[in-house]
Each structure stands twice: as structure tokens, then as C-alpha cells.
Scaffold this active site. Structure first.
Site, PDB file in Angstrom:
ATOM      1  N   GLY A 195      65.555  58.019 -51.751  1.00  0.00           N
ATOM      2  CA  GLY A 195      65.368  58.140 -50.309  1.00  0.00           C
ATOM      3  C   GLY A 195      65.311  56.809 -49.584  1.00  0.00           C
ATOM      4  O   GLY A 195      65.501  55.739 -50.182  1.00  0.00           O
ATOM      5  N   GLN A 196      65.018  56.895 -48.284  1.00  0.00           N
ATOM      6  CA  GLN A 196      64.978  55.694 -47.425  1.00  0.00           C
ATOM      7  C   GLN A 196      63.920  54.707 -47.926  1.00  0.00           C
ATOM      8  O   GLN A 196      64.172  53.501 -47.992  1.00  0.00           O
ATOM      9  CB  GLN A 196      64.656  56.114 -45.978  1.00  0.00           C
ATOM     10  CG  GLN A 196      64.813  54.979 -44.982  1.00  0.00           C
ATOM     11  CD  GLN A 196      64.114  55.240 -43.649  1.00  0.00           C
ATOM     12  OE1 GLN A 196      63.481  56.270 -43.441  1.00  0.00           O
ATOM     13  NE2 GLN A 196      64.235  54.300 -42.740  1.00  0.00           N
ATOM     14  N   ASP A 236      64.660  61.553 -59.194  1.00  0.00           N
ATOM     15  CA  ASP A 236      64.980  62.271 -57.951  1.00  0.00           C
ATOM     16  C   ASP A 236      65.690  63.570 -58.333  1.00  0.00           C
ATOM     17  O   ASP A 236      66.043  63.757 -59.508  1.00  0.00           O
ATOM     18  CB  ASP A 236      65.897  61.410 -57.035  1.00  0.00           C
ATOM     19  CG  ASP A 236      65.750  61.785 -55.561  1.00  0.00           C
ATOM     20  OD1 ASP A 236      66.107  62.931 -55.211  1.00  0.00           O
ATOM     21  OD2 ASP A 236      65.291  60.966 -54.760  1.00  0.00           O
ATOM     22  N   ILE A 237      65.926  64.448 -57.343  1.00  0.00           N
ATOM     23  CA  ILE A 237      66.703  65.657 -57.619  1.00  0.00           C
ATOM     24  C   ILE A 237      68.188  65.419 -57.360  1.00  0.00           C
ATOM     25  O   ILE A 237      69.024  66.245 -57.695  1.00  0.00           O
ATOM     26  CB  ILE A 237      66.253  66.886 -56.785  1.00  0.00           C
ATOM     27  CG1 ILE A 237      66.094  66.516 -55.312  1.00  0.00           C
ATOM     28  CG2 ILE A 237      64.995  67.503 -57.329  1.00  0.00           C
ATOM     29  CD1 ILE A 237      66.035  67.716 -54.394  1.00  0.00           C
ATOM     30  N   GLY A 297      61.374  60.657 -55.969  1.00  0.00           N
ATOM     31  CA  GLY A 297      62.114  60.583 -54.701  1.00  0.00           C
ATOM     32  C   GLY A 297      62.710  59.206 -54.479  1.00  0.00           C
ATOM     33  O   GLY A 297      62.810  58.730 -53.340  1.00  0.00           O
ATOM     34  N   TYR A 339      55.607  69.872 -42.023  1.00  0.00           N
ATOM     35  CA  TYR A 339      55.504  68.522 -42.612  1.00  0.00           C
ATOM     36  C   TYR A 339      54.081  67.986 -42.412  1.00  0.00           C
ATOM     37  O   TYR A 339      53.422  67.554 -43.358  1.00  0.00           O
ATOM     38  CB  TYR A 339      56.524  67.622 -41.918  1.00  0.00           C
ATOM     39  CG  TYR A 339      56.528  66.166 -42.326  1.00  0.00           C
ATOM     40  CD1 TYR A 339      56.713  65.779 -43.649  1.00  0.00           C
ATOM     41  CD2 TYR A 339      56.407  65.163 -41.362  1.00  0.00           C
ATOM     42  CE1 TYR A 339      56.758  64.427 -44.003  1.00  0.00           C
ATOM     43  CE2 TYR A 339      56.454  63.817 -41.706  1.00  0.00           C
ATOM     44  CZ  TYR A 339      56.629  63.453 -43.029  1.00  0.00           C
ATOM     45  OH  TYR A 339      56.681  62.127 -43.369  1.00  0.00           O
ATOM     46  N   LYS A 348      51.289  67.295 -45.277  1.00  0.00           N
ATOM     47  CA  LYS A 348      50.891  65.906 -45.533  1.00  0.00           C
ATOM     48  C   LYS A 348      49.400  65.716 -45.253  1.00  0.00           C
ATOM     49  O   LYS A 348      48.739  64.918 -45.921  1.00  0.00           O
ATOM     50  CB  LYS A 348      51.732  64.933 -44.701  1.00  0.00           C
ATOM     51  CG  LYS A 348      53.205  64.936 -45.044  1.00  0.00           C
ATOM     52  CD  LYS A 348      53.496  64.470 -46.465  1.00  0.00           C
ATOM     53  CE  LYS A 348      53.741  63.003 -46.554  1.00  0.00           C
ATOM     54  NZ  LYS A 348      54.235  62.584 -47.892  1.00  0.00           N
TER      55      LYS A 348
END
Ligand SMILES: NC(=O)c1ccc[n+]([C@@H]2O[C@H](COP(=O)([O-])OP(=O)(O)OC[C@H]3O[C@@H](n4cnc5c(N)ncnc54)[C@H](O)[C@@H]3O)[C@@H](O)[C@H]2O)c1
Length: 309
Positions: free
Chosen positions: A11-12, A33-34, A8, A140, A144
Site C-alpha cells: 500500500g501507500q 499482502d493479498i 499490507g 472505517y 479503527k
């Protein structure tokens, strides 16, 4: 030189983690990543990896043979409510695939960030403790919370050195966040920096715990360097810097952008935000691995506006 695999990475968090690892650790880094690689990856190695695929995950591990893994691939709160099945597959099946591959390919250390989303509405709102019995209300949060338990399970069952921090909302300027509930904070400062007005999707008096990305990344690296014998929590440690409401952030921005205007049009994210704590108990993070921060809210806003301009 150690080998570090990041999932990932577009991402941010990935954008910032790449920088801090590059500047503080002598490592060969593989970003995955995708989505196709973004500019933050620069000249680092990059491979397509969908963590939902056990086969592909193992193929990448077999080829790269990482010593350490930073598993950031995730579906966040707002996107997770739009596609709960995807959130389940990425956040749980994907995390299992990563943990299994770490054991199979003898990875020495793994980092899997968690979130304030693991708390449900009945958790204490102030100083929410690490251990709690509240039930999260988003997919989410559910995934998690289960992932935190998987971390402890793999640590106890397979002796895998897996570590996790429960991040609050993260404020950063490099890659705009697009999938979470705390994103409004970044969006508001971005609009202020561009001298445009902002429509906020949360009520003005909704408090949430937050942190500047620089502090989050410096803390993560410090945490990952801590002697494992000092760590007493193998689900996830709490970290945060400050609590503010959208209106308090607005007031902080006015010091730098006196003509800035905000109006409030709450949407489905309001309910998610109301289910989360206002602040977290960070005592254990201070005691076990010396958690500390450098940026208060004023310094965060100042640094964000300076960099965005
Ligand atoms: N950003 C925050 O404020 C925040 C707060 C708390 C916790 N976290 C945690 O930090 C981690 C990283 O979050 P982020 O903010 O960078 O999220 P993000 O949404 O910005 O990035 C997630 C990345 O995962 C990738 N991804 C999605 N599905 C994938 C798949 N199947 N296989 C591989 N990659 C996939 C996406 O393309 C994206 O680049 C997550 O575990 C998140 O729960 C973030």
C-alpha cells in the site's frame, strides 16, 4: 539482526515504510499482502497473507517468527463505505488475528496505525484531543476506533508492546493512494506535475489535517524506538503537520505550476471529510516521544513535484 513482518506492504504507507526500515534498521524483513508483490518490495522476502485468516496469519508467524510487526493491512474510508462488511473483517477481525498471533508467538513490539477517521462530527474541529467521545460515521472510523481500543486492551491484558499513531491524510509520490478521503491532495499534485488539469471531489473550502509521508515515516520510526516507559498513551497518539483546504493546496501549487487548473465536483467523500477535525492536539506526542516535522506545505509541494517529474 531483528526480524520485522509487514502486513499490507503493497500500500501507500507500506512502500515508504519498507524504504525507511531498510535504511535505518538492521533487520530481516518479510513483506506480506493479498496482492502480488510490487516493485517497492524489491528483493525482500514476500508472502501472500490475508489477515482475515487466523490460520494463515499464525502459519506465517510460526514460520517467520517476527520480533516486530508493522500491521498496515486495512480497508480505508472510501473503500470501506463501498463494502462495509469487508472493512469490518479486515480492520477488526484482521487486527484481532494479528494481535493474537503477536501474543502467541512472543512478538516484542507491534505498530498499528490509526487515523483521523476515528473522530465523528461532534468532536472539536480544532485541536481535537486524543480522548474524545464522538462517534465516527464511517465503517472505517468505527473499526479503527475499536482497533485503537484493542491496542490498549492487548497492552493491559497481555503486556504486548503495541503502539499506534493517528495519521492525518498522508501525502506521498511512490504509490498512489486509491481508497481514502484525503487522497485528493496527492491526486491534485500528481496532475499538476503532469501538466494536466484536475477535478477535485471535495469542495474548495474543506479543511483537513495532513502530513508529508517522509515526516510520517521518520516519526513512526522515532516513536517505535522510544523507551516504552515514556509512553503514556496506548490507544493512539495524534500526529499532523498542517491544515489546508483544496483551494489552499491549489494556491500553493500555482507557485510551481502557474498554468494549473482545478475544478470542483464534490461526491460522497465530501460528507466524510466534513465529519473529521481540521486539526489535532499533538501536545502529548511532543512531550512523550519528541514528535517533530521537517516539511511545511510549500516544501511538501516542491518535493512532490520534483519527485513526480
Ligand atoms: N494513507 C493515508 O493517508 C492514511 C491516513 C491515516 C491512516 N492510514 C493508515 O495506514 C495504514 C496503511 O494505509 P495505506 O494508506 O497504506 O492503505 P492502502 O490502501 O494503500 O494499503 C493497504 C494495503 O492492505 C492490503 N490489504 C487489504 N486487505 C487485506 C487483507 N485482507 N490482508 C492483507 N492485506 C490486505 C491492500 O492490498 C493494500 O496493499 C492503514 O491502517 C490506514 O488506516 C493511512
Amino acid at each position: 539482526m531483528i526480524k520485522i513482518l509487514i502486513t499490507g506492504s503493497n500500500g501507500q504507507v507500506g512502500a515508504e515504510l519498507i524504504r525507511i526500515i531498510k535504511s535505518s534498521i538492521d533487520a530481516e524483513i518479510l513483506c506480506t499482502d493479498i496482492t502480488s508483490k510490487n516493485k517497492e518490495v524489491g528483493d525482500l522476502q514476500f508472502e501472500y497473507l490475508d489477515v482475515k485468516s487466523k490460520e494463515l496469519t499464525e502459519k506465517i508467524f510460526e514460520k517467520f517468527k517476527p520480533d516486530q510487526v508493522y500491521h498496515l493491512a486495512s480497508i480505508l474510508s472510501a473503500s470501506g463505505e463501498k463494502d462495509p462488511y469487508l472493512a469490518y473483517s479486515v480492520n477488526l477481525t484482521g487486527t484481532m488475528n494479528i494481535l493474537n498471533a503477536c501474543v502467541k508467538y512472543n512478538v516484542s513490539k507491534v505498530f498499528i496505525p490509526s487515523t483521523i477517521g476515528v473522530y465523528g462530527p461532534e468532536a472539536p474541529k480544532e485541536n481535537a484531543p486524543i480522548r474524545h467521545s464522538s462517534i465516527p460515521t464511517t465503517m472505517y472510523g468505527i473499526t479503527k476506533a475499536a482497533a485503537e481500543m484493542l491496542c490498549q486492551y492487548y497492552y493491559e491484558k497481555f503486556n504486548l508492546d503495541v503502539r499506534s499513531l493517528r495519521y492525518p491524510g498522508l501525502i506521498s509520490y511512490r504509490v498512489p493512494p486509491m481508497a481514502g478521503t484525503t487522497d485528493y491532495a496527492v491526486d491534485m499534485i500528481r496532475h499538476a506535475a503532469r501538466n494536466s488539469s484536475y477535478q477535485c471531489y471535495l469542495e474548495k473550502d474543506t479543511p483537513l489535517p495532513m502530513m508529508y509521508m517522509q515526516d510520517a515515516m521518520e516519526s513512526t520510526i522515532k516513536f517505535m524506538h522510544t523507551d516504552p516507559s515514556k509512553l503514556t498513551v496506548r490507544t493512539a497518539y495524534n500526529v499532523m503537520s498542517y491544515t489546508f483546504t483544496p483551494d489552499e493546496l491549489y494556491q500553493a501549487i500555482l507557485e510551481f505550476k502557474p498554468n494549473f487548473k482545478v475544478d470542483y465536483q464534490p461526491d460522497f467523500r465530501q460528507k466524510i471529510a466534513e465529519s473529521w477535525p481540521h486539526s489535532l492536539d499533538i501536545t502529548k506526542s511532543k512531550e512523550d516521544w519528541g514528535f517533530s516535522i521537517r516539511f511545511d506545505l510549500r516544501k511538501t509541494v516542491e518535493d512532490m513535484i520534483e519527485n513526480l517529474q
